[in-house]
Design a protein around this motif. Structure first.
Motif, PDB file in Angstrom:
ATOM      1  N   SER A   1     -11.880   3.191  -5.149  1.00 15.21           N
ATOM      2  CA  SER A   1     -11.089   2.013  -6.155  1.00 15.21           C
ATOM      3  C   SER A   1     -11.220   0.824  -5.762  1.00 15.21           C
ATOM      4  O   SER A   1     -10.598   0.556  -4.360  1.00 15.21           O
ATOM      5  CB  SER A   1     -10.473   2.822  -6.832  1.00 15.21           C
ATOM      6  OG  SER A   1     -10.022   1.792  -7.445  1.00 15.21           O
ATOM      7  N   ASP A   2     -11.285  -0.670  -5.613  1.00 15.50           N
ATOM      8  CA  ASP A   2     -10.878  -2.131  -5.455  1.00 15.50           C
ATOM      9  C   ASP A   2     -11.474  -1.711  -3.493  1.00 15.50           C
ATOM     10  O   ASP A   2     -10.894  -2.938  -3.102  1.00 15.50           O
ATOM     11  CB  ASP A   2      -9.374  -1.539  -5.318  1.00 15.50           C
ATOM     12  CG  ASP A   2      -9.449  -2.000  -6.772  1.00 15.50           C
ATOM     13  OD1 ASP A   2     -10.062  -2.446  -7.753  1.00 15.50           O
ATOM     14  OD2 ASP A   2      -7.790  -1.172  -6.870  1.00 15.50           O
TER      15      ASP A   2
ATOM     16  N   TYR B   1      -1.643  -0.473  -3.652  1.00 18.63           N
ATOM     17  CA  TYR B   1      -2.908   0.693  -2.836  1.00 18.63           C
ATOM     18  C   TYR B   1      -3.080   1.261  -2.027  1.00 18.63           C
ATOM     19  O   TYR B   1      -2.080   1.357  -1.354  1.00 18.63           O
ATOM     20  CB  TYR B   1      -4.016  -0.565  -2.748  1.00 18.63           C
ATOM     21  CG  TYR B   1      -4.496  -1.839  -3.333  1.00 18.63           C
ATOM     22  CD1 TYR B   1      -5.556  -2.473  -4.033  1.00 18.63           C
ATOM     23  CD2 TYR B   1      -3.229  -2.889  -3.331  1.00 18.63           C
ATOM     24  CE1 TYR B   1      -6.067  -3.176  -4.932  1.00 18.63           C
ATOM     25  CE2 TYR B   1      -3.852  -4.421  -4.177  1.00 18.63           C
ATOM     26  CZ  TYR B   1      -5.328  -3.936  -5.023  1.00 18.63           C
ATOM     27  OH  TYR B   1      -5.536  -5.422  -5.594  1.00 18.63           O
ATOM     28  N   ASP B   2      -3.841   2.206  -1.730  1.00 18.37           N
ATOM     29  CA  ASP B   2      -4.368   3.191  -1.307  1.00 18.37           C
ATOM     30  C   ASP B   2      -4.594   2.679   0.653  1.00 18.37           C
ATOM     31  O   ASP B   2      -5.533   1.547  -0.008  1.00 18.37           O
ATOM     32  CB  ASP B   2      -5.263   4.555  -1.519  1.00 18.37           C
ATOM     33  CG  ASP B   2      -4.866   4.974  -2.734  1.00 18.37           C
ATOM     34  OD1 ASP B   2      -3.890   5.929  -2.631  1.00 18.37           O
ATOM     35  OD2 ASP B   2      -5.233   5.447  -3.951  1.00 18.37           O
TER      36      ASP B   2
ATOM     37  N   ALA C   1       0.771   5.475  -5.467  1.00 17.31           N
ATOM     38  CA  ALA C   1      -0.002   4.963  -5.808  1.00 17.31           C
ATOM     39  C   ALA C   1       0.719   4.596  -7.482  1.00 17.31           C
ATOM     40  O   ALA C   1       0.152   3.695  -8.144  1.00 17.31           O
ATOM     41  CB  ALA C   1      -0.883   5.626  -5.914  1.00 17.31           C
TER      42      ALA C   1
ATOM     43  N   SER D   1       2.749   0.717  -9.469  1.00 21.91           N
ATOM     44  CA  SER D   1       2.509  -0.706  -9.941  1.00 21.91           C
ATOM     45  C   SER D   1       2.808  -0.938 -10.880  1.00 21.91           C
ATOM     46  O   SER D   1       3.462   0.041 -11.918  1.00 21.91           O
ATOM     47  CB  SER D   1       0.223  -0.209  -9.595  1.00 21.91           C
ATOM     48  OG  SER D   1      -0.264  -0.033  -8.495  1.00 21.91           O
TER      49      SER D   1
ATOM     50  N   ASN E   1      -9.750  -3.294   0.861  1.00 28.12           N
ATOM     51  CA  ASN E   1      -9.369  -3.663  -0.604  1.00 28.12           C
ATOM     52  C   ASN E   1      -7.875  -4.964   0.735  1.00 28.12           C
ATOM     53  O   ASN E   1      -7.849  -4.810   1.583  1.00 28.12           O
ATOM     54  CB  ASN E   1      -8.829  -2.835  -0.869  1.00 28.12           C
ATOM     55  CG  ASN E   1      -7.882  -2.208  -0.019  1.00 28.12           C
ATOM     56  OD1 ASN E   1      -6.667  -3.094   0.716  1.00 28.12           O
ATOM     57  ND2 ASN E   1      -7.112  -0.873  -0.511  1.00 28.12           N
TER      58      ASN E   1
ATOM     59  N   LYS F   1       1.744  -4.472  -6.798  1.00 27.97           N
ATOM     60  CA  LYS F   1       0.688  -3.393  -7.583  1.00 27.97           C
ATOM     61  C   LYS F   1       0.177  -2.908  -5.860  1.00 27.97           C
ATOM     62  O   LYS F   1      -0.032  -3.742  -4.473  1.00 27.97           O
ATOM     63  CB  LYS F   1      -0.846  -4.729  -6.920  1.00 27.97           C
ATOM     64  CG  LYS F   1      -2.310  -4.076  -7.420  1.00 27.97           C
ATOM     65  CD  LYS F   1      -2.644  -2.802  -8.100  1.00 27.97           C
ATOM     66  CE  LYS F   1      -4.504  -2.868  -8.564  1.00 27.97           C
ATOM     67  NZ  LYS F   1      -4.100  -1.565  -8.559  1.00 27.97           N
TER      68      LYS F   1
ATOM     69  N   LYS G   1       0.722  -0.559   0.007  1.00 31.48           N
ATOM     70  CA  LYS G   1      -0.280   0.288  -0.251  1.00 31.48           C
ATOM     71  C   LYS G   1       1.148   0.941  -0.135  1.00 31.48           C
ATOM     72  O   LYS G   1       2.034   1.046   0.168  1.00 31.48           O
ATOM     73  CB  LYS G   1      -0.969  -0.306   0.973  1.00 31.48           C
ATOM     74  CG  LYS G   1      -0.461   0.134   2.595  1.00 31.48           C
ATOM     75  CD  LYS G   1      -1.547   0.363   3.635  1.00 31.48           C
ATOM     76  CE  LYS G   1      -1.369   0.535   4.635  1.00 31.48           C
ATOM     77  NZ  LYS G   1      -0.427  -0.693   5.545  1.00 31.48           N
TER      78      LYS G   1
END
Length: 243
Positions: free
Chosen positions: A156-157, A120-121, A93, A96, A203, A118, A26
């Motif tokens: 998102s996600d 993520y926030d 972010a 990724s 997430n 990947k 993250k």
């Protein structure tokens, strides 16, 4: 002695063993991209690159000499460890993407490992709003129909779920779910007056929750109903998240 361009040429021309893996992290954290080697593979040279969304050189190791001062979007955020694992951070972010390490052993064999990162926030704390179903009939003091609406910014996600607190069985009990599980419909009775419900947002790398006791809003709305003779409406009652 091998040159950087010689290694890249070998990657293009020779058969290479490729391993794919996904790494999750993250924003703000650091992540370790572990370099794995086959048994008996004694590394002499190695190159780490980002492959997507843009191809950039990140770090190299030539006969034990480690180098990370390459002009890339990771400049200043890269550390190459002695075991050839690559540490990136603090992550953004936009980080990724796909990463690859090309290794050559002392006998000239090559080995390539590719990883997908990947980023993520972190999940923000959600807000829960309580809506009370109000009819034109005299309100029953021992029952209440409520709708709990959960919302989190930057969705998102994000996955939504609900939990009934203080019970051995943490399921929400008799209920209905709407709008991708963001809205929970409940019929409450007197035995539910102290029962709290939590909306959980998550997430793959983080989660947070907000908790409300909907029966309190039922009584508040019942008092308002005595003063205002509205018919067939749903009245909102915003609750502050309690964690």
């Amino acid at each position: 002695m091998w040159s950087l361009w010689s290694l890249l040429l070998w990657e293009a021309l020779l058969p290479i063993a490729v391993i794919g893996a996904q790494v999750l992290s993250k924003v703000g954290d650091s992540v370790l991209l572990a370099a794995e080697q086959p048994p008996g593979f004694q590394v002499r040279e190695a190159i780490w690159r980002s492959l997507w969304p843009s191809e950039e050189l990140l770090a190299t190791s030539f006969r034990g000499s480690l180098e990370t001062l390459y002009h890339s979007c990771f400049l200043g955020r890269v550390q190459l460890h002695s075991n050839l694992s690559l540490e990136l951070g603090p992550l953004q972010a936009r980080d990724s993407g796909n990463f690859s390490i090309l290794m050559v052993d002392t006998s000239g064999r090559t080995w390539t490992q590719t990883l997908q990162l990947k980023v993520y926030d972190a999940v923000p704390r959600p807000t829960v709003q309580v809506f009370i179903a109000v009819t034109g009939d005299a309100p029953a003091l021992n029952t209440c129909r409520v709708f709990l609406s959960c919302w989190a910014p930057n969705t998102s996600d994000i996955t939504y779920s609900w939990r009934r607190e203080g019970m051995m069985d943490s399921a929400a009990g008799p209920h209905s779910l709407f709008t991708d599980q963001r809205v929970l419909s409940l019929s409450l009775g007197l035995r539910d007056k102290d029962v709290a419900y939590s909306c959980i947002v998550s997430n793959p790398v983080s989660w947070d929750l907000a908790t409300v006791t909907p029966w309190e809003s039922c009584h508040h709305e019942a008092g308002k109903k005595k003063k205002n003779d509205h018919t067939d409406e749903v009245a909102p009652e915003t609750e502050n998240p309690l964690v």
